[in-house]
Scaffold this motif. Sequence first.
Motif, PDB file in Angstrom:
ATOM      1  N   ALA A  46      14.336  -5.450  -1.510  1.00 33.52           N
ATOM      2  CA  ALA A  46      14.283  -4.018  -1.797  1.00 33.52           C
ATOM      3  C   ALA A  46      13.234  -3.324  -0.944  1.00 33.52           C
ATOM      4  O   ALA A  46      12.329  -3.958  -0.395  1.00 33.52           O
ATOM      5  CB  ALA A  46      13.973  -3.797  -3.278  1.00 33.52           C
ATOM      6  N   THR A  47      13.376  -2.014  -0.855  1.00 37.17           N
ATOM      7  CA  THR A  47      12.301  -1.170  -0.345  1.00 37.17           C
ATOM      8  C   THR A  47      11.553  -0.644  -1.558  1.00 37.17           C
ATOM      9  O   THR A  47      12.156  -0.029  -2.457  1.00 37.17           O
ATOM     10  CB  THR A  47      12.858   0.009   0.481  1.00 37.17           C
ATOM     11  OG1 THR A  47      13.501  -0.504   1.647  1.00 37.17           O
ATOM     12  CG2 THR A  47      11.738   0.944   0.903  1.00 37.17           C
ATOM     13  N   MET A  48      10.247  -0.895  -1.623  1.00 36.92           N
ATOM     14  CA  MET A  48       9.449  -0.481  -2.769  1.00 36.92           C
ATOM     15  C   MET A  48       8.414   0.566  -2.359  1.00 36.92           C
ATOM     16  O   MET A  48       7.895   0.544  -1.249  1.00 36.92           O
ATOM     17  CB  MET A  48       8.772  -1.694  -3.410  1.00 36.92           C
ATOM     18  CG  MET A  48       9.742  -2.609  -4.137  1.00 36.92           C
ATOM     19  SD  MET A  48       8.952  -4.070  -4.847  1.00 36.92           S
ATOM     20  CE  MET A  48       8.755  -5.064  -3.372  1.00 36.92           C
ATOM     21  N   ILE A  49       8.156   1.468  -3.270  1.00 41.83           N
ATOM     22  CA  ILE A  49       7.157   2.523  -3.093  1.00 41.83           C
ATOM     23  C   ILE A  49       6.107   2.318  -4.176  1.00 41.83           C
ATOM     24  O   ILE A  49       6.445   2.214  -5.361  1.00 41.83           O
ATOM     25  CB  ILE A  49       7.796   3.915  -3.229  1.00 41.83           C
ATOM     26  CG1 ILE A  49       8.925   4.084  -2.209  1.00 41.83           C
ATOM     27  CG2 ILE A  49       6.756   5.012  -3.075  1.00 41.83           C
ATOM     28  CD1 ILE A  49       9.789   5.309  -2.443  1.00 41.83           C
ATOM     29  N   GLY A  50       4.833   2.226  -3.793  1.00 41.76           N
ATOM     30  CA  GLY A  50       3.805   1.984  -4.800  1.00 41.76           C
ATOM     31  C   GLY A  50       2.407   2.069  -4.238  1.00 41.76           C
ATOM     32  O   GLY A  50       2.182   2.626  -3.156  1.00 41.76           O
ATOM     33  N   LEU A  51       1.453   1.496  -4.968  1.00 40.10           N
ATOM     34  CA  LEU A  51       0.043   1.614  -4.624  1.00 40.10           C
ATOM     35  C   LEU A  51      -0.440   0.483  -3.728  1.00 40.10           C
ATOM     36  O   LEU A  51      -1.289   0.692  -2.867  1.00 40.10           O
ATOM     37  CB  LEU A  51      -0.808   1.647  -5.903  1.00 40.10           C
ATOM     38  CG  LEU A  51      -0.471   2.765  -6.885  1.00 40.10           C
ATOM     39  CD1 LEU A  51      -1.322   2.632  -8.141  1.00 40.10           C
ATOM     40  CD2 LEU A  51      -0.677   4.133  -6.246  1.00 40.10           C
TER      41      LEU A  51
END
Length: 240
Positions: A46-51
């Motif tokens: 997956a492509t993940m967006i986060g800190l």
Amino acid sequence: RDHVLFVEFPDIFESFRKYWASKAGNWWAPDSMPDTQAIMNITRNATMIGLEDSRPPGHRGSSAFIVVPYFANTSKYEALATQRRDYLVGFVASSELEKHPACGTCALVHINNSKLRNRIFDDLYSGCAADECLVHDLSQMSNFSVGKRASMKFLTAHVDFGEVVHNSVFCPIPRGDSWSSKRLFTAILGGCIPVLISDAIPLPFAPALDYRGSTLRISEAQMMSPDFSLATFLRSQPPR
């Protein structure tokens, strides 16, 4: 990649069931919750967006990760970078930290986080002239608790972090309880020049933004060197 997910810390997300079962008991993790392998089949493609993605490289599969900023209260911390500042350095933090369950690569480093922070405190306490730096070790407060949330540590210590970033030219940014630190974003909002002392700190949108003109960077090894003085180094820097 077949998913786009918002995941603050992939390590916790992937081991969610196991982690919370150890914290709250198995009653918190219903049978309907996917097991770790089922979750990893998604996150590692997956492509993940986060800190922060602190999984070891071999545990990431073909996934991609886009770093975004922590939330920081603009109404509380925002200030003009050009306003009057009474201190060369502002550093208020805890020298004692818990191990972060979301940081898989933190165990691979050779420099202990608490030792790094203690080195910063020792340097500033001994190297700053009277009233030149605003420095407080929250761990030395009588009501300090390692497990207490950062915001509560500042409140119970009667320290206003907003005043620290508003009145200081430079703000050291060591690792938090993982590689990242929310204080980076409060410093940016407050107009305090971030001094990055975290070798693997994730910088939001780094491929598109050049941070070199707005931050200073000191390696952890340099900070730990007995021949290096943080106070002297910052005193030699232009204030803007």
